[in-house]
Design a protein around this motif. Sequence first.
Motif, PDB file in Angstrom:
ATOM      1  N   THR A   1      61.740 -28.514 -26.578  1.00 44.17           N
ATOM      2  CA  THR A   1      60.931 -28.653 -27.615  1.00 44.17           C
ATOM      3  C   THR A   1      61.463 -29.563 -28.507  1.00 44.17           C
ATOM      4  O   THR A   1      60.873 -30.349 -28.843  1.00 44.17           O
ATOM      5  CB  THR A   1      60.803 -27.364 -28.149  1.00 44.17           C
ATOM      6  OG1 THR A   1      60.191 -26.271 -27.193  1.00 44.17           O
ATOM      7  CG2 THR A   1      59.865 -27.222 -29.610  1.00 44.17           C
ATOM      8  N   TYR A   2      62.748 -29.622 -28.663  1.00 42.54           N
ATOM      9  CA  TYR A   2      63.460 -30.422 -29.547  1.00 42.54           C
ATOM     10  C   TYR A   2      63.261 -31.977 -29.284  1.00 42.54           C
ATOM     11  O   TYR A   2      63.172 -32.620 -30.152  1.00 42.54           O
ATOM     12  CB  TYR A   2      64.947 -30.152 -29.808  1.00 42.54           C
ATOM     13  CG  TYR A   2      65.748 -31.096 -30.634  1.00 42.54           C
ATOM     14  CD1 TYR A   2      65.788 -30.696 -31.900  1.00 42.54           C
ATOM     15  CD2 TYR A   2      66.540 -31.929 -30.237  1.00 42.54           C
ATOM     16  CE1 TYR A   2      66.438 -31.521 -32.856  1.00 42.54           C
ATOM     17  CE2 TYR A   2      67.159 -32.711 -30.899  1.00 42.54           C
ATOM     18  CZ  TYR A   2      67.175 -32.458 -32.377  1.00 42.54           C
ATOM     19  OH  TYR A   2      67.850 -33.312 -33.175  1.00 42.54           O
ATOM     20  N   ASN A   3      63.228 -32.110 -27.996  1.00 47.16           N
ATOM     21  CA  ASN A   3      63.217 -33.703 -27.466  1.00 47.16           C
ATOM     22  C   ASN A   3      61.695 -33.988 -26.859  1.00 47.16           C
ATOM     23  O   ASN A   3      61.717 -35.032 -26.585  1.00 47.16           O
ATOM     24  CB  ASN A   3      64.238 -33.823 -26.583  1.00 47.16           C
ATOM     25  CG  ASN A   3      64.352 -35.346 -26.410  1.00 47.16           C
ATOM     26  OD1 ASN A   3      64.576 -36.140 -27.290  1.00 47.16           O
ATOM     27  ND2 ASN A   3      64.726 -35.814 -25.040  1.00 47.16           N
ATOM     28  N   HIS A   4      60.892 -32.946 -26.930  1.00 50.98           N
ATOM     29  CA  HIS A   4      59.665 -33.135 -26.183  1.00 50.98           C
ATOM     30  C   HIS A   4      59.516 -33.690 -24.796  1.00 50.98           C
ATOM     31  O   HIS A   4      59.083 -34.478 -24.313  1.00 50.98           O
ATOM     32  CB  HIS A   4      58.692 -34.113 -27.163  1.00 50.98           C
ATOM     33  CG  HIS A   4      58.364 -33.491 -28.445  1.00 50.98           C
ATOM     34  ND1 HIS A   4      59.220 -33.963 -29.522  1.00 50.98           N
ATOM     35  CD2 HIS A   4      57.628 -32.640 -29.046  1.00 50.98           C
ATOM     36  CE1 HIS A   4      58.894 -33.372 -30.644  1.00 50.98           C
ATOM     37  NE2 HIS A   4      57.808 -32.444 -30.496  1.00 50.98           N
TER      38      HIS A   4
ATOM     39  N   TYR B   1      70.598 -35.696 -21.181  1.00 49.49           N
ATOM     40  CA  TYR B   1      70.121 -36.950 -20.762  1.00 49.49           C
ATOM     41  C   TYR B   1      68.783 -36.989 -19.813  1.00 49.49           C
ATOM     42  O   TYR B   1      68.405 -36.169 -19.040  1.00 49.49           O
ATOM     43  CB  TYR B   1      71.313 -37.632 -19.728  1.00 49.49           C
ATOM     44  CG  TYR B   1      70.618 -38.784 -19.026  1.00 49.49           C
ATOM     45  CD1 TYR B   1      70.305 -39.905 -19.643  1.00 49.49           C
ATOM     46  CD2 TYR B   1      70.841 -38.959 -17.552  1.00 49.49           C
ATOM     47  CE1 TYR B   1      69.841 -40.947 -18.844  1.00 49.49           C
ATOM     48  CE2 TYR B   1      70.639 -39.970 -16.974  1.00 49.49           C
ATOM     49  CZ  TYR B   1      70.205 -41.193 -17.693  1.00 49.49           C
ATOM     50  OH  TYR B   1      69.730 -42.309 -16.848  1.00 49.49           O
ATOM     51  N   ASN B   2      68.022 -37.594 -20.811  1.00 51.91           N
ATOM     52  CA  ASN B   2      66.605 -37.710 -20.051  1.00 51.91           C
ATOM     53  C   ASN B   2      66.424 -38.439 -19.197  1.00 51.91           C
ATOM     54  O   ASN B   2      66.138 -39.986 -19.317  1.00 51.91           O
ATOM     55  CB  ASN B   2      65.294 -37.899 -21.305  1.00 51.91           C
ATOM     56  CG  ASN B   2      64.121 -38.020 -20.858  1.00 51.91           C
ATOM     57  OD1 ASN B   2      63.785 -37.519 -19.447  1.00 51.91           O
ATOM     58  ND2 ASN B   2      63.443 -38.838 -21.472  1.00 51.91           N
ATOM     59  N   TYR B   3      66.707 -38.324 -17.784  1.00 51.78           N
ATOM     60  CA  TYR B   3      66.767 -39.290 -16.930  1.00 51.78           C
ATOM     61  C   TYR B   3      65.771 -40.124 -16.491  1.00 51.78           C
ATOM     62  O   TYR B   3      65.808 -40.989 -15.944  1.00 51.78           O
ATOM     63  CB  TYR B   3      67.626 -38.777 -15.581  1.00 51.78           C
ATOM     64  CG  TYR B   3      66.680 -37.872 -14.661  1.00 51.78           C
ATOM     65  CD1 TYR B   3      66.312 -38.322 -13.577  1.00 51.78           C
ATOM     66  CD2 TYR B   3      66.330 -36.448 -15.118  1.00 51.78           C
ATOM     67  CE1 TYR B   3      65.448 -37.551 -12.829  1.00 51.78           C
ATOM     68  CE2 TYR B   3      65.664 -35.853 -14.491  1.00 51.78           C
ATOM     69  CZ  TYR B   3      65.052 -36.327 -13.274  1.00 51.78           C
ATOM     70  OH  TYR B   3      64.330 -35.265 -12.725  1.00 51.78           O
ATOM     71  N   THR B   4      64.696 -39.507 -16.723  1.00 53.76           N
ATOM     72  CA  THR B   4      63.315 -40.025 -16.099  1.00 53.76           C
ATOM     73  C   THR B   4      62.870 -40.964 -17.149  1.00 53.76           C
ATOM     74  O   THR B   4      61.818 -41.678 -16.997  1.00 53.76           O
ATOM     75  CB  THR B   4      62.365 -39.006 -16.086  1.00 53.76           C
ATOM     76  OG1 THR B   4      62.052 -38.219 -17.136  1.00 53.76           O
ATOM     77  CG2 THR B   4      62.771 -37.997 -15.013  1.00 53.76           C
TER      78      THR B   4
ATOM     79  N   TYR C   1      57.061 -39.565 -23.416  1.00 53.44           N
ATOM     80  CA  TYR C   1      56.731 -38.551 -24.529  1.00 53.44           C
ATOM     81  C   TYR C   1      57.940 -38.131 -25.103  1.00 53.44           C
ATOM     82  O   TYR C   1      58.057 -37.534 -26.079  1.00 53.44           O
ATOM     83  CB  TYR C   1      55.886 -37.393 -23.657  1.00 53.44           C
ATOM     84  CG  TYR C   1      54.709 -38.059 -23.070  1.00 53.44           C
ATOM     85  CD1 TYR C   1      53.487 -38.435 -23.981  1.00 53.44           C
ATOM     86  CD2 TYR C   1      54.679 -38.041 -21.722  1.00 53.44           C
ATOM     87  CE1 TYR C   1      52.263 -38.759 -23.278  1.00 53.44           C
ATOM     88  CE2 TYR C   1      53.487 -38.674 -21.212  1.00 53.44           C
ATOM     89  CZ  TYR C   1      52.237 -38.919 -22.032  1.00 53.44           C
ATOM     90  OH  TYR C   1      51.171 -39.347 -21.299  1.00 53.44           O
ATOM     91  N   ALA C   2      59.286 -38.107 -24.455  1.00 55.16           N
ATOM     92  CA  ALA C   2      60.314 -37.510 -25.159  1.00 55.16           C
ATOM     93  C   ALA C   2      60.714 -38.683 -26.275  1.00 55.16           C
ATOM     94  O   ALA C   2      60.456 -39.863 -26.136  1.00 55.16           O
ATOM     95  CB  ALA C   2      61.508 -37.557 -24.138  1.00 55.16           C
ATOM     96  N   ASP C   3      61.490 -38.070 -27.296  1.00 50.87           N
ATOM     97  CA  ASP C   3      61.685 -38.595 -28.421  1.00 50.87           C
ATOM     98  C   ASP C   3      62.927 -39.681 -28.052  1.00 50.87           C
ATOM     99  O   ASP C   3      63.114 -40.607 -28.591  1.00 50.87           O
ATOM    100  CB  ASP C   3      62.063 -37.619 -29.757  1.00 50.87           C
ATOM    101  CG  ASP C   3      61.110 -36.879 -29.852  1.00 50.87           C
ATOM    102  OD1 ASP C   3      59.869 -37.307 -29.842  1.00 50.87           O
ATOM    103  OD2 ASP C   3      61.229 -35.533 -30.652  1.00 50.87           O
ATOM    104  N   SER C   4      64.122 -39.008 -27.383  1.00 52.70           N
ATOM    105  CA  SER C   4      65.158 -39.739 -27.046  1.00 52.70           C
ATOM    106  C   SER C   4      65.743 -39.771 -25.518  1.00 52.70           C
ATOM    107  O   SER C   4      65.428 -38.923 -24.983  1.00 52.70           O
ATOM    108  CB  SER C   4      66.505 -39.061 -27.896  1.00 52.70           C
ATOM    109  OG  SER C   4      66.262 -39.318 -29.426  1.00 52.70           O
TER     110      SER C   4
END
Length: 340
Positions: free
Chosen positions: A94-97, A151-154, A158-161
Amino acid sequence: MHNPGGYGNNGFTLEQLLGYRLILISTGTFGVGEMKSRDFEMLEDWLDDETISPHPQRGIILDGDQVAAIAEDYYPTWFHTDLGASVKAYDYRTYNHDSTDCVGLENAATAVFDIGDSVSLYGNWCPTRYSYSVLDVIPETPGAVGNLNFYNYTDNPYADSIYVSHAQVVRETDNWKSIVNGFSLHHLSEVGCGGAYCDPGTECVAAGVVRVLQPALEWLALGGDPFDPWYVEIGSDAVDEDGHLSGPVNYLYAARPNPFHRLATVRFQLASAGRASLRIFDVSGRLVRTLVNETLDAGEHTMVWDSSNDHGLPVGSGIFWLQLETHDGYCSSKRILTLR
């Protein structure tokens, strides 16, 4: 296990914990409500205990998807002040969407040990959702740093960071080291195992755990093997049926309750008869209250502090220190927090 003191739900007494150099607490997927403040009080006492001399270095790992939220809810003073950590958000997703099913773990710029670049967490989204805690470091806490980031590897648009600080916070002091995870070890997976970024299969989880836990244990080695026993002689009769120390020892117990609003009970034990003083100081070292300063018999004694100073005036909210000194040179301090 038998817990005669009744001070928590972990089955241990402090005297039993003193036989260990390293403790790993894992709450798995459990959330707030699964532990008690007394459990954390005991861990605080174990880290700070001075009855074993010279003071052997100790290490603690708090592990679990919501262990940080549990510790912050039940014993925030220890979690913030001693471990130097706080909860920035209860749920990374939720924090990083970030609605991807997997989230990676990366070494932070301040990392003190290296996990490599191939570890992930499964279950960030469907079909199984786990809530991973986003942690923060309490500013100006010596030795406390963020060790791992999410780490948002994709590179989800839509993610913030891409990177979110922190997934793990560690701290090193002269006497102990601590690790706080914002995830549970059993949700780790080695990237590429099973041909996927995060495969929840047993083999892949085991490989992921090794990548994270092995360097952590090496960092916690505390000058040697953290599993080497101290060879501290703690006999089976060290604790009686009421949860009290037995035998000729000096000891200051932690005040209960802690934090407290109006009244706190302080127990201490004397190895032999003689003069003893029990005083309360504020954080600047000024004497606030003298509870005891007289000759006492050997054995256990109990005092009650009504949160007033020596002039009978109530003290304000804040951190204070109990200090016990005995005629035979014993001196010990315990922290106590008042709330108004």
